[in-house]
Every structure is written in structure tokens, then in C-alpha cells.
Design a protein around this motif. Structure first.
Motif, PDB file in Angstrom:
ATOM      1  N   THR A  82      49.952  39.720 -31.600  1.00 13.09           N
ATOM      2  CA  THR A  82      49.608  38.603 -30.716  1.00 13.09           C
ATOM      3  C   THR A  82      50.039  38.898 -29.284  1.00 13.09           C
ATOM      4  OG1 THR A  82      49.956  37.115 -32.563  1.00 13.09           O
ATOM      5  CG2 THR A  82      49.888  36.107 -30.397  1.00 13.09           C
ATOM      6  N   TYR A  83      51.212  39.510 -29.170  1.00 13.58           N
ATOM      7  CA  TYR A  83      51.705  39.820 -27.838  1.00 13.58           C
ATOM      8  C   TYR A  83      50.788  40.822 -27.139  1.00 13.58           C
ATOM      9  CZ  TYR A  83      55.048  40.807 -24.121  1.00 13.58           C
ATOM     10  OH  TYR A  83      55.648  40.943 -22.903  1.00 13.58           O
ATOM     11  N   LEU A  84      50.324  41.812 -27.921  1.00 16.16           N
ATOM     12  CA  LEU A  84      49.409  42.801 -27.341  1.00 16.16           C
ATOM     13  C   LEU A  84      48.139  42.108 -26.856  1.00 16.16           C
ATOM     14  CD1 LEU A  84      48.681  45.743 -26.764  1.00 16.16           C
ATOM     15  CD2 LEU A  84      47.753  45.896 -29.078  1.00 16.16           C
ATOM     16  N   ASP A  85      47.601  41.215 -27.661  1.00 16.61           N
ATOM     17  CA  ASP A  85      46.397  40.467 -27.248  1.00 16.61           C
ATOM     18  C   ASP A  85      46.650  39.699 -25.957  1.00 16.61           C
ATOM     19  OD1 ASP A  85      45.121  41.360 -29.440  1.00 16.61           O
ATOM     20  OD2 ASP A  85      45.285  39.504 -30.607  1.00 16.61           O
ATOM     21  N   THR A  86      47.819  39.065 -25.915  1.00 16.12           N
ATOM     22  CA  THR A  86      48.157  38.265 -24.722  1.00 16.12           C
ATOM     23  C   THR A  86      48.215  39.152 -23.486  1.00 16.12           C
ATOM     24  OG1 THR A  86      49.500  36.909 -26.179  1.00 16.12           O
ATOM     25  CG2 THR A  86      49.832  36.581 -23.835  1.00 16.12           C
ATOM     26  N   LEU A  87      48.842  40.312 -23.633  1.00 19.20           N
ATOM     27  CA  LEU A  87      48.957  41.222 -22.481  1.00 19.20           C
ATOM     28  C   LEU A  87      47.580  41.678 -22.003  1.00 19.20           C
ATOM     29  CD1 LEU A  87      51.959  43.548 -23.492  1.00 19.20           C
ATOM     30  CD2 LEU A  87      51.981  41.598 -21.961  1.00 19.20           C
ATOM     31  N   GLU A  90      53.969  49.038 -20.732  1.00 19.68           N
ATOM     32  CA  GLU A  90      54.345  48.034 -21.735  1.00 19.68           C
ATOM     33  C   GLU A  90      53.263  47.931 -22.822  1.00 19.68           C
ATOM     34  OE1 GLU A  90      55.021  44.055 -20.260  1.00 19.68           O
ATOM     35  OE2 GLU A  90      56.043  43.464 -22.116  1.00 19.68           O
ATOM     36  N   ILE A  91      51.998  47.937 -22.369  1.00 13.93           N
ATOM     37  CA  ILE A  91      50.898  47.845 -23.340  1.00 13.93           C
ATOM     38  C   ILE A  91      50.925  49.048 -24.285  1.00 13.93           C
ATOM     39  CG2 ILE A  91      48.364  47.919 -23.527  1.00 13.93           C
ATOM     40  CD1 ILE A  91      48.338  46.187 -20.939  1.00 13.93           C
ATOM     41  N   LYS A  92      51.169  50.215 -23.671  1.00 15.37           N
ATOM     42  CA  LYS A  92      51.208  51.425 -24.496  1.00 15.37           C
ATOM     43  C   LYS A  92      52.355  51.350 -25.520  1.00 15.37           C
ATOM     44  CE  LYS A  92      51.974  56.176 -23.577  1.00 15.37           C
ATOM     45  NZ  LYS A  92      52.389  57.025 -22.498  1.00 15.37           N
ATOM     46  N   ARG A  93      53.491  50.843 -25.054  1.00 14.89           N
ATOM     47  CA  ARG A  93      54.672  50.753 -25.928  1.00 14.89           C
ATOM     48  C   ARG A  93      54.406  49.827 -27.117  1.00 14.89           C
ATOM     49  NH1 ARG A  93      59.950  51.797 -24.435  1.00 14.89           N
ATOM     50  NH2 ARG A  93      59.299  53.730 -23.527  1.00 14.89           N
ATOM     51  N   ILE A  94      53.772  48.695 -26.825  1.00 17.60           N
ATOM     52  CA  ILE A  94      53.491  47.734 -27.903  1.00 17.60           C
ATOM     53  C   ILE A  94      52.511  48.354 -28.907  1.00 17.60           C
ATOM     54  CG2 ILE A  94      52.407  45.501 -28.439  1.00 17.60           C
ATOM     55  CD1 ILE A  94      54.962  44.900 -27.237  1.00 17.60           C
ATOM     56  N   ARG A  95      51.511  49.047 -28.352  1.00 14.12           N
ATOM     57  CA  ARG A  95      50.528  49.703 -29.246  1.00 14.12           C
ATOM     58  C   ARG A  95      51.241  50.712 -30.154  1.00 14.12           C
ATOM     59  NH1 ARG A  95      45.856  50.134 -24.989  1.00 14.12           N
ATOM     60  NH2 ARG A  95      44.480  48.504 -25.781  1.00 14.12           N
ATOM     61  N   THR A  96      52.120  51.483 -29.548  1.00 13.74           N
ATOM     62  CA  THR A  96      52.838  52.501 -30.334  1.00 13.74           C
ATOM     63  C   THR A  96      53.643  51.838 -31.447  1.00 13.74           C
ATOM     64  OG1 THR A  96      53.048  53.812 -28.340  1.00 13.74           O
ATOM     65  CG2 THR A  96      54.502  54.418 -30.160  1.00 13.74           C
ATOM     66  N   LEU A  97      54.330  50.747 -31.083  1.00 14.60           N
ATOM     67  CA  LEU A  97      55.166  50.078 -32.087  1.00 14.60           C
ATOM     68  C   LEU A  97      54.318  49.561 -33.242  1.00 14.60           C
ATOM     69  CD1 LEU A  97      57.748  48.090 -29.927  1.00 14.60           C
ATOM     70  CD2 LEU A  97      58.244  49.869 -31.607  1.00 14.60           C
ATOM     71  N   ILE A  98      53.191  48.952 -32.897  1.00 14.74           N
ATOM     72  CA  ILE A  98      52.318  48.425 -33.962  1.00 14.74           C
ATOM     73  C   ILE A  98      51.872  49.564 -34.869  1.00 14.74           C
ATOM     74  CG2 ILE A  98      50.063  47.359 -34.425  1.00 14.74           C
ATOM     75  CD1 ILE A  98      50.455  45.725 -31.846  1.00 14.74           C
ATOM     76  N   ARG A  99      51.490  50.663 -34.231  1.00  9.12           N
ATOM     77  CA  ARG A  99      50.998  51.790 -35.025  1.00  9.12           C
ATOM     78  C   ARG A  99      52.098  52.332 -35.951  1.00  9.12           C
ATOM     79  NH1 ARG A  99      49.202  54.665 -31.032  1.00  9.12           N
ATOM     80  NH2 ARG A  99      50.862  56.205 -31.112  1.00  9.12           N
ATOM     81  N   ARG A 100      53.311  52.436 -35.401  1.00 10.89           N
ATOM     82  CA  ARG A 100      54.417  52.971 -36.207  1.00 10.89           C
ATOM     83  C   ARG A 100      54.724  52.070 -37.405  1.00 10.89           C
ATOM     84  NH1 ARG A 100      57.375  56.829 -33.033  1.00 10.89           N
ATOM     85  NH2 ARG A 100      55.643  58.117 -32.393  1.00 10.89           N
TER      86      ARG A 100
END
Ligand code: SF4
Length: 496
Positions: free
Chosen positions: A405-410, A437-447
Motif C-alpha cells: 500500500t505504501y508503494l502505491d501511495t508513493l 525510497e521507491i526502489k527500497r520499498i520495491r526491493t523489500l517487497i520482493r525480498r
């Protein structure tokens, strides 16, 4: 009187045991002065009724808050011991100094008040009471003996959850810096005779200690640093080498608590001040960590308990189910880079391990382990909640919906701001989520997703179950930037 034990256990504080007994006998003396016309001078006239008057007197002091319930027990115990030992030493034999003392001037078993266990269950202070006490700390200097020293000692008690004697007897040089530049308190667990224990402390506590060290050094410039104590006893201590007695902290604390306005619970009812004693901060500290999901073995180590059973029995460790859920998810925690914490944790030194796990508070898409923020219940982030760029951030599969959700918001915010024409360029730049920040969130989701994909069906079920349990009890810090409620999650069902 245990003289063989004291030197091993208390080192320089041997006189404290003796002076404590003398202070306890003072209550017996006060009682005799109040109740007898001869002030108790006629030894032969003393008897059973004087003992009963004495026990009622200390009970009254405890009920009116002049002494704690624990102190009442100690006073009776020490007095009983004293009266027994003068007989054992033969001082009441004919011709000896106390020969006239009647045999019934002694405390019997049923005269003793109920045993108050200092580390008993259920004595943690409610959160709102603790906040009110912290707010009123500045009023400490308005009461008798309420010095800056006493205030600093009480603040450190609140912050660290150590026993009052562990703080009262801290040496001047009681703080070190670990390999990561973080402060640790080095103290002695007198109860279990363990020296040189290390407790991770937040920067705010370290600052109090640094201030206190400076003040004490300035007050005793000629004393060798190795002999100086952090909290010098205020009287008969020209060198600054005698530490606070536990009783001094207790007395100052009691006067302060009695002097402050009523303490109110969240529902507006008054909280009994008698329940606020220096040990309450220890219980509150432990309860705070138990609630935050600190694992029992870490909590046991932190509280200096010999057995795990004591720890588990002493604190209302959130229901077993929640505990099991925390245990389950802790091995699937990731740091901000998407590296698994658990793998690293196993290689850490003991105190680092404790630092990693003793405190955490929920933030909207993970966990914060920054000690001062944890202490403030999640309202004290020193970094404006830039969690995914912060070393104190952790996340796990139970936060996957929030991460998405946070990624969508960003992404939405980035688009909206790019199209906005009513903003100055600098304001747009500041408000626009960074690519990093967007890249970091994407990475976390993927991990997190990859981690879940690597589990067996059965393990995934367990994680789902743990997630459901934790999400029911999870409270998210109100100080954080808000995000919209998470969208339905295909991977992890939830109840929240
Ligand atoms: S940025 Fe986030 S993780 Fe870091 S201290 Fe603040 S709330 Fe905690």
C-alpha cells in the motif's frame, strides 16, 4: 549478621547493611517514644504490648505512604533479627547489658507483615501513569533532598529498569561505547553477584549519564576517577566515594510521589500512589519489553532472573499465541536493505543480540528498534520517520500488505505532484517521494515475497496464522505519516 557474606556480595557497601539495620531500629525507638511515658528507657517494663504497638506503627506508616510496603516488611524483619541476635549473643543473660529485657519483647512469626516480593507480578505502572511521572520529574528538586542527583538516578531507573541498588551504586565510569558507537551501561547485579553486565541504552539516557558525570567531576575534582561514584551520598561524603543508599533513593522518591498532584488513569480514576515505588520502573520496563514481544530468554537475561520460569511467571507476557507468533516471524525479519536479520543475529555478541531484540515498536510497514523511539511508544522518532532509510527499521511478512500500500501511495503521490501547477519548485521537490525510497520499498517487497515463496506449504500456513494473530494485537504509532488502509492481500489473509 551475615558478616561473612556481605563483603563478597557488596564490596565497598558493607556498612550499608549495618546502617540499614540501625535505621530500621529507629522505627522501634520512635514507636516506644510515642507510646510509653518513659520513652522505653525502663527496659524491664517492656513487653508484648510494646511489640504490638510497634507493628501497628509501621503498618500505619505503610498505609499513609510514609514508607513502602516493602520497607515495612524490611523494618519488621530487621527488628526481629536484631532482637533474636542479641539473645543469641548472650546479651540478655543475667549480669549482661540487656539482662532486664523481658523474653516476650520479641517479634513472633505472626507479627510479621505479609512478605512483599519486590519482583512480584502485576506491578508494572500503566503507561499513562508513567508518562505523568516523567512529566513531573522536574518537580523533584522542590522536595527535601530532591537534588539533581536524585532526579538523574530516578530517570535512569525509569529508562533502564535496573534495580535501585544497581543504579545507586554505579561507579562514575559506568558507560562504554560498543563497536557500533552505541552506548552501553556497565553495572553490577548485586543480587546475583554478577559484575560488569552491559545493557544497551538509548542516547537520551547516555546524555543524562554524561551530564551527571560532569557534575560529579566538578564537585569532586581531586578524587581519583576509579573511586568516584556516579551518585554520591549527600552527607558525610567529602570525597564523593560513598554511593547513594537504596533507602535514600526510596525516601526521596516517596516524598516526591506524595508531593505531586493525583495520578490519573485513562478513565479518570485515581491511581494509588502507594503503588509507585522505585521497583515499579523495573516492572514497567520488563512489561514494556514483554508486550513488545521480547523473547523470554532475552527478557530473562535483561532482568537478571536465574530461571526462565520466574520471567515467564512474573510478567504478563502477551498470550501464548501472540508470543508464538512473534517467535515465528522473528526469523523472517528483514532490515532496510532486505537482508535477513535472523541470520545476522545468530552471529552477534550477547549484548548486541539483546539490543536487536529487546525493544521494538510497530511503525506502519514494519518495526522500529530505535531505543528512544521504543521508549516513547513510537512517538519519538529522531529521524522524521524515514524508516526505509533507517538502520533501526525491520520488516517481516506480516507487514507485506502495508508495504504494498505504501508503494502505491508513493507512486500515486509522485504522479500527482508532477502534475501539480500550484506548487513552487522547491516545495514540489521536497514533497515528491524519492526514487531511492521507491526502489527500497520495491526491493523489500520482493525480498519478503521471495522468502515466502521459498517456504513449504505448511510453513506458509504457519506464517499466515502468525500474521493473523499479530495483526489483531498490533497498534501502529500515531506519530507516523499515515498511509491508507491496506488493500486485500492475495498472499496473506488477515483479520484486521
Ligand atoms: S526512522 Fe523509523 S525506524 Fe528509524 S527511528 Fe524513526 S521510526 Fe524508527
Amino acid at each position: 549478621m551475615g558478616a561473612g557474606r556481605d563483603p563478597r556480595r557488596y564490596g565497598k557497601n558493607i556498612p550499608n547493611g549495618l546502617s540499614d539495620m540501625i535505621l530500621c531500629l529507629r522505627y522501634l525507638s520512635q514507636s516506644l517514644v510515642r507510646s510509653r511515658q518513659d520513652d522505653g528507657a525502663d527496659m524491664a517494663a517492656l513487653g508484648r504490648s510494646d511489640i504490638e504497638t510497634f507493628t501497628q506503627y509501621v503498618a500505619h506508616l505503610a498505609h499513609t505512604g510514609e514508607i513502602s510496603a516493602f520497607r515495612r516488611t524490611t523494618v519488621c524483619r530487621f527488628t526481629s533479627r536484631f532482637l533474636r541476635e542479641i539473645r543469641d549473643l548472650g546479651l540478655t543473660r543475667p549480669g549482661e547489658i540487656l539482662a532486664d529485657l523481658p523474653g516476650d519483647f520479641a517479634l513472633r512469626r505472626h507479627d510479621m507483615p505479609p512478605v512483599v516480593i519486590e519482583e512480584g507480578p502485576g506491578r508494572a505502572l500503566p503507561k499513562e501513569i508513567l508518562s505523568q511521572l516523567c512529566e513531573r520529574l522536574p518537580t523533584l528538586d522542590q522536595i527535601r533532598d530532591g537534588s539533581d542527583d536524585a532526579r538523574a538516578a530516578i530517570e535512569i531507573l525509569v529508562d533502564t529498569g535496573r534495580r535501585p541498588d544497581e543504579i545507586g551504586c554505579l561507579p562514575w565510569d559506568c558507560m562504554e561505547t560498543d563497536e557500533h558507537g552505541k552506548s552501553v551501561l556497565v553495572y553490577t547485579d548485586f543480587k546475583n553477584n554478577r559484575i560488569g553486565l552491559r545493557l544497551p541504552i538509548p542516547d537520551s539516557t547516555a546524555e543524562i549519564i554524561v551530564r551527571q558525570k560532569k557534575a560529579i567531576r566538578a564537585r569532586f575534582p581531586d578524587t581519583k576517577l576509579s573511586e568516584l561514584v556516579l551518585f554520591p551520598q549527600p552527607r558525610q561524603n567529602s570525597e564523593g566515594t560513598k554511593p547513594f543508599r537504596m533507602q535514600h533513593i526510596g525516601n526521596v522518591h516517596r516524598r516526591w510521589i506524595n508531593a505531586i498532584p493525583p495520578l490519573l488513569l485513562a478513565d479518570g480514576t485515581e491511581f494509588p500512589k502507594l503503588e509507585v515505588v522505585p521497583y515499579s520502573y523495573r516492572h514497567s520496563y520488563a512489561q514494556r519489553h514483554a508486550d513488545a514481544g521480547t523473547l523470554p530468554d532475552v527478557l530473562r537475561e535483561l532482568m537478571g532472573h536465574r530461571s526462565l520460569q520466574t520471567t515467564q511467571g512474573s510478567y504478563r507476557v502477551t498470550e501464548k499465541r501472540t508470543r508464538a507468533a512473534v517467535d515465528k516471524l522473528v526469523s523472517h525479519q528483514f532490515d532496510r536493505h532486505g537482508n535477513k536479520i535472523w541470520t545476522q543475529a545468530r552471529q552477534l555478541l550477547e549484548h548486541e543480540h539483546a539490543r536487536l531484540r529487546i525493544g521494538q515498536v510497530s511503525v506502519p510497514y514494519g518495526i522500529c528498534v530505535e531505543p528512544s523511539n521504543v521508549k516513547a511508544g513510537g512517538h519519538g522518532c529522531p529521524f522524521r520517520f524515514r524508516c526505509v532509510g533507517c538502520d533501526h527499521f525491520r520488516t517481516d511478512p506480516s507487514y507485506l500488505p502495508e508495504l504494498r500500500t505504501y508503494l502505491d501511495t508513493l507512486l500515486r503521490d509522485r504522479e500527482r505532484l508532477a502534475a501539480a501547477s500550484d506548487l513552487d519548485a522547491w516545495a514540489r521537490t521536497e514533497a515528491t517521494p524519492s526514487d531511492e525510497e521507491i526502489k527500497r520499498i520495491r526491493t523489500l517487497i520482493r525480498r519478503v515475497e521471495t522468502d515466502l515463496d521459498g517456504l513449504t506449504e505448511d510453513e506458509r500456513e504457519q506464517i499466515k496464522d502468525a500474521t493473523r494473530t499479530l495483526r489483531k494485537s498490533r497498534t501502529v504509532s500515531l506519530g507516523m505519516p499515515g498511509i491508507r488502509p491496506p488493500e486485500p492481500d492475495l498472499r496473506l489473509e488477515r483479520d484486521a
